[in-house]
Design an enzyme around this catalytic site. Structure first.
Site, PDB file in Angstrom:
ATOM      1  N   CYS A 241      18.896  -4.761   0.608  1.00 22.90           N
ATOM      2  CA  CYS A 241      18.169  -3.412   0.730  1.00 22.90           C
ATOM      3  C   CYS A 241      19.335  -2.274   0.722  1.00 22.90           C
ATOM      4  CB  CYS A 241      17.132  -3.519   1.961  1.00 22.90           C
ATOM      5  SG  CYS A 241      18.017  -3.896   3.560  1.00 22.90           S
TER       6      CYS A 241
ATOM      7  N   GLU B 176      10.420  -1.841   7.512  1.00 23.41           N
ATOM      8  CA  GLU B 176      11.691  -1.866   6.970  1.00 23.41           C
ATOM      9  C   GLU B 176      11.623  -1.703   5.668  1.00 23.41           C
ATOM     10  OE1 GLU B 176      14.696  -1.403   8.638  1.00 23.41           O
ATOM     11  OE2 GLU B 176      13.683  -1.287  10.507  1.00 23.41           O
TER      12      GLU B 176
HETATM   13  P1  NAD Z   1       7.861  -7.774  -0.629  1.00 25.51           P
HETATM   14  O1  NAD Z   1       7.278  -6.758  -0.251  1.00 25.51           O
HETATM   15  O2  NAD Z   1       7.277  -8.230  -1.910  1.00 25.51           O
HETATM   16  O3  NAD Z   1       7.236  -8.975   0.398  1.00 25.51           O
HETATM   17  C1  NAD Z   1       7.556  -9.191   1.650  1.00 25.51           C
HETATM   18  C2  NAD Z   1       6.718  -9.750   2.181  1.00 25.51           C
HETATM   19  O4  NAD Z   1       5.306  -9.420   2.245  1.00 25.51           O
HETATM   20  C3  NAD Z   1       6.705 -11.455   2.120  1.00 25.51           C
HETATM   21  O5  NAD Z   1       6.474 -12.310   3.122  1.00 25.51           O
HETATM   22  C4  NAD Z   1       5.546 -11.275   1.160  1.00 25.51           C
HETATM   23  O6  NAD Z   1       4.879 -12.741   1.071  1.00 25.51           O
HETATM   24  C5  NAD Z   1       4.360 -10.283   1.815  1.00 25.51           C
HETATM   25  N1  NAD Z   1       3.618  -9.902   0.768  1.00 25.51           N
HETATM   26  C6  NAD Z   1       3.736  -9.660  -0.733  1.00 25.51           C
HETATM   27  N2  NAD Z   1       2.857  -8.884  -1.283  1.00 25.51           N
HETATM   28  C7  NAD Z   1       1.801  -8.980  -0.208  1.00 25.51           C
HETATM   29  C8  NAD Z   1       0.458  -8.221  -0.264  1.00 25.51           C
HETATM   30  N3  NAD Z   1       0.284  -7.635  -1.391  1.00 25.51           N
HETATM   31  N4  NAD Z   1      -0.124  -8.112   0.986  1.00 25.51           N
HETATM   32  C9  NAD Z   1       0.672  -8.726   2.156  1.00 25.51           C
HETATM   33  N5  NAD Z   1       1.827  -9.222   2.243  1.00 25.51           N
HETATM   34  C10 NAD Z   1       2.435  -9.330   0.933  1.00 25.51           C
HETATM   35  O7  NAD Z   1       9.376  -7.788  -0.672  1.00 25.51           O
HETATM   36  P2  NAD Z   1      10.395  -8.773  -1.050  1.00 25.51           P
HETATM   37  O8  NAD Z   1      10.359  -8.981  -2.638  1.00 25.51           O
HETATM   38  O9  NAD Z   1      10.285 -10.086  -0.256  1.00 25.51           O
HETATM   39  O10 NAD Z   1      11.712  -8.052  -0.753  1.00 25.51           O
HETATM   40  C11 NAD Z   1      12.487  -7.119  -1.348  1.00 25.51           C
HETATM   41  C12 NAD Z   1      12.001  -5.824  -0.958  1.00 25.51           C
HETATM   42  O11 NAD Z   1      12.265  -5.499   0.368  1.00 25.51           O
HETATM   43  C13 NAD Z   1      13.123  -4.593  -1.466  1.00 25.51           C
HETATM   44  O12 NAD Z   1      12.333  -3.522  -1.585  1.00 25.51           O
HETATM   45  C14 NAD Z   1      14.185  -4.517  -0.295  1.00 25.51           C
HETATM   46  O13 NAD Z   1      14.540  -3.019  -0.292  1.00 25.51           O
HETATM   47  C15 NAD Z   1      13.089  -4.648   0.909  1.00 25.51           C
HETATM   48  N6  NAD Z   1      13.954  -4.928   2.225  1.00 25.51           N
HETATM   49  C16 NAD Z   1      14.092  -4.059   2.968  1.00 25.51           C
HETATM   50  C17 NAD Z   1      14.920  -4.430   4.114  1.00 25.51           C
HETATM   51  C18 NAD Z   1      15.172  -3.503   5.124  1.00 25.51           C
HETATM   52  O14 NAD Z   1      15.707  -3.874   6.310  1.00 25.51           O
HETATM   53  N7  NAD Z   1      14.821  -2.153   5.300  1.00 25.51           N
HETATM   54  C19 NAD Z   1      15.458  -5.638   4.210  1.00 25.51           C
HETATM   55  C20 NAD Z   1      15.522  -6.508   3.084  1.00 25.51           C
HETATM   56  C21 NAD Z   1      14.612  -6.094   1.955  1.00 25.51           C
END
Ligand code: NAD
Length: 442
Positions: free
Chosen positions: A228, A194
């Site tokens: 998002c 997602e």
């Molecule tokens: P992110 O990808 O930075 O982090 C999400 C999760 O991944 C966190 O738990 C984090 O600890 C982990 N993570 C971060 N870097 C990582 C890596 N290198 N390897 C493994 N795991 C890692 O996202 P965010 O900043 O928490 O959220 C914002 C993003 O999420 C935006 O792009 C938004 O559009 C998207 N989002 C999508 C939805 C949806 O339902 N489609 C909902 C909410 C947010």
């Protein structure tokens, strides 16, 4: 503890989870406020209440959803009865983001448990208060060998991804989504991703401008734009632009007052890194409303930006904050030139009274989901699949579909023995002729 086979056990644990969430609702709302001043109304509407409703629906339907589903048999197999069995995948990893840290962690977890899986949840490290209360609630509701919360940042996430899972459910950025997909590929683990994108919001000359402004301001600035499916940028018909901007400004003031930083209904940016990223996107000469910011308070005012260049920072990446670029168009070619520049978005919004225009937009562009004459609300209907396409994600969930994605669908044909038609068996001789006739007929 036989969560794999004992549906009653799954149901009991989900009931316990419901009880513990209801009991801790005030603490969850407080944790969300402590993390980034999420307003109480938004915390209840989009987080606790949403999860409670999802839990109640799941508890109510779990018996029906888990039953083998009988489907119409193929006449070729006559006589038979055909079924789809729902089998738990096994060990499920859920990785959650920070922006709706309670809902986006708990909803997939609930469905994964309902479908009979063991679940490990890694909530976001950027919302430590919410992640801590999630861990407490889960600990009280489940045996640790059934559902476990592992807290931590990137390193912990990487460690978890290095293990073998039977299903991975990830919500977050496109960049990390690709990392998750690579890790999953190692063991051919199925995934739901997602992700996000640049969500367009198109307003044509027939739109009800006043209402459009009100609904866009709500959908854009809820959670301070850190949603998002928030509209990322506006494409408004050139002749409507001045009026539309006036309405947008009026609606911002109606919602948050003149001293927005003092409004109890306006959240903060999640951390300093994102505050810097967002303030860097704002070119002061392009701002016609807002633009104020306060690093110490992680505050950025709802900001409207006039006609930024398509190659500017703000138009090059997902904004994910309270900054809204307004671009105008003359023709459908202009719309096409702008929208086609980006990867397929998670959401798409059209404001129009002209149904053929709306239908044209829906069929011309590929995107996760969206609304005609509103923003964000498609998320709230459990009967609508929620997910992206292309760079905005793989797979979809919500409602019964969430249960289904966490289950392997096992097809079973139960053949009766009272009749055994000879047609398919060798020697085939001239049986092909009859088989062809039968295939033509069915
Ligand atoms: P992110 O990808 O930075 O982090 C999400 C999760 O991944 C966190 O738990 C984090 O600890 C982990 N993570 C971060 N870097 C990582 C890596 N290198 N390897 C493994 N795991 C890692 O996202 P965010 O900043 O928490 O959220 C914002 C993003 O999420 C935006 O792009 C938004 O559009 C998207 N989002 C999508 C939805 C949806 O339902 N489609 C909902 C909410 C947010």
């Amino acid at each position: 503890m036989d969560y794999k086979n004992d549906i009653k056990y799954r149901k009991e644990t989900l009931k316990k989870l419901l009880f513990n969430i209801q009991k801790s609702e005030d603490l969850i709302v407080k944790a969300l406020y402590d993390d980034f001043k999420k307003p109480e109304f938004e915390a209840v509407l989009t987080e606790t209440n949403y999860v409670i409703s999802e839990l109640k629906t799941t508890i109510k339907n779990i018996n029906t959803w888990t039953k083998p589903q009988r489907v119409f048999p193929s006449l070729l197999n006559f006589p038979s009865t055909d079924y789809i069995y729902k089998e738990p995948y096994g060990d499920v990893l859920v990785i959650a983001p920070w922006n709706y840290p309670f809902q986006l962690a708990l909803c997939p977890l609930i469905s994964a448990v309902a479908a009979g899986n063991r679940v490990v949840l890694k909530p976001s490290e950027l919302t430590p208060h919410t992640s801590a209360i999630i861990a407490k609630i889960i600990e009280k509701s489940f045996h640790i060998n059934h559902v476990e919360v592992v807290q931590g940042g990137v390193e912990i996430s990487e460690k978890l991804l290095a293990k073998r899972w039977d299903y991975i459910f990830f919500t977050g950025s496109v960049t990390v989504g690709k990392i998750v997909a690579k890790a999953a590929a190692e063991h051919l683990t199925p995934v739901t991703l997602e992700l996000g994108g640049k969500n367009p919001c198109v307003i044509d000359e027939t739109a009800n401008l006043r209402l459009a402004a009100k609904r866009i301001i709500w959908g854009k600035f809820i959670n301070a734009g850190q949603t998002c499916i928030a509209p990322d940028y506006i494409l408004v018909q050139k002749n409507m632009k001045i009026n539309f901007i006036t309405y947008l400004i009026e609606e911002i003031i109606l919602a948050y007052g003149k001293k927005i930083q003092d409004s109890p209904d306006y959240a903060r940016i999640i951390n300093a890194k994102n505050w810097v990223r967002l303030t860097d996107m704002i070119s002061p000469e392009k701002v016609f409303f807002g633009g104020e910011s306060d690093a110490a308070d992680l505050y950025i005012a709802p900001t409207l930006v006039d006609e930024p260049e398509l190659n500017s920072k703000i138009m090059s990446e997902e904004i994910f904050g309270p900054v809204l670029p307004i671009l105008s168009y003359d023709s459908e070619e202009d719309i096409d030139r702008i929208i086609s520049k980006y990867e397929k978005p998670l959401a798409f919004y059209i404001f129009s009274e002209n149904d053929s225009f709306s239908q044209k937009m829906i069929s011309r562009y590929s995107f996760g989901g969206g609304c005609i004459n509103d923003t964000v609300i498609h998320f709230s209907n459990k009967r609508l699949p929620f997910g992206g396409v292309g760079y905005s994600g793989i797979g979809a969930y919500h409602g019964k579909l969430s249960f289904d994605i966490f289950s392997h669908h096992k097809s079973i044909v139960k053949k009766a023995n009272w009749l055994d038609l000879p047609m398919r068996y060798a020697p085939y001789k001239d049986k092909l002729k009859n088989i062809r006739k039968l295939l033509d007929w069915i």
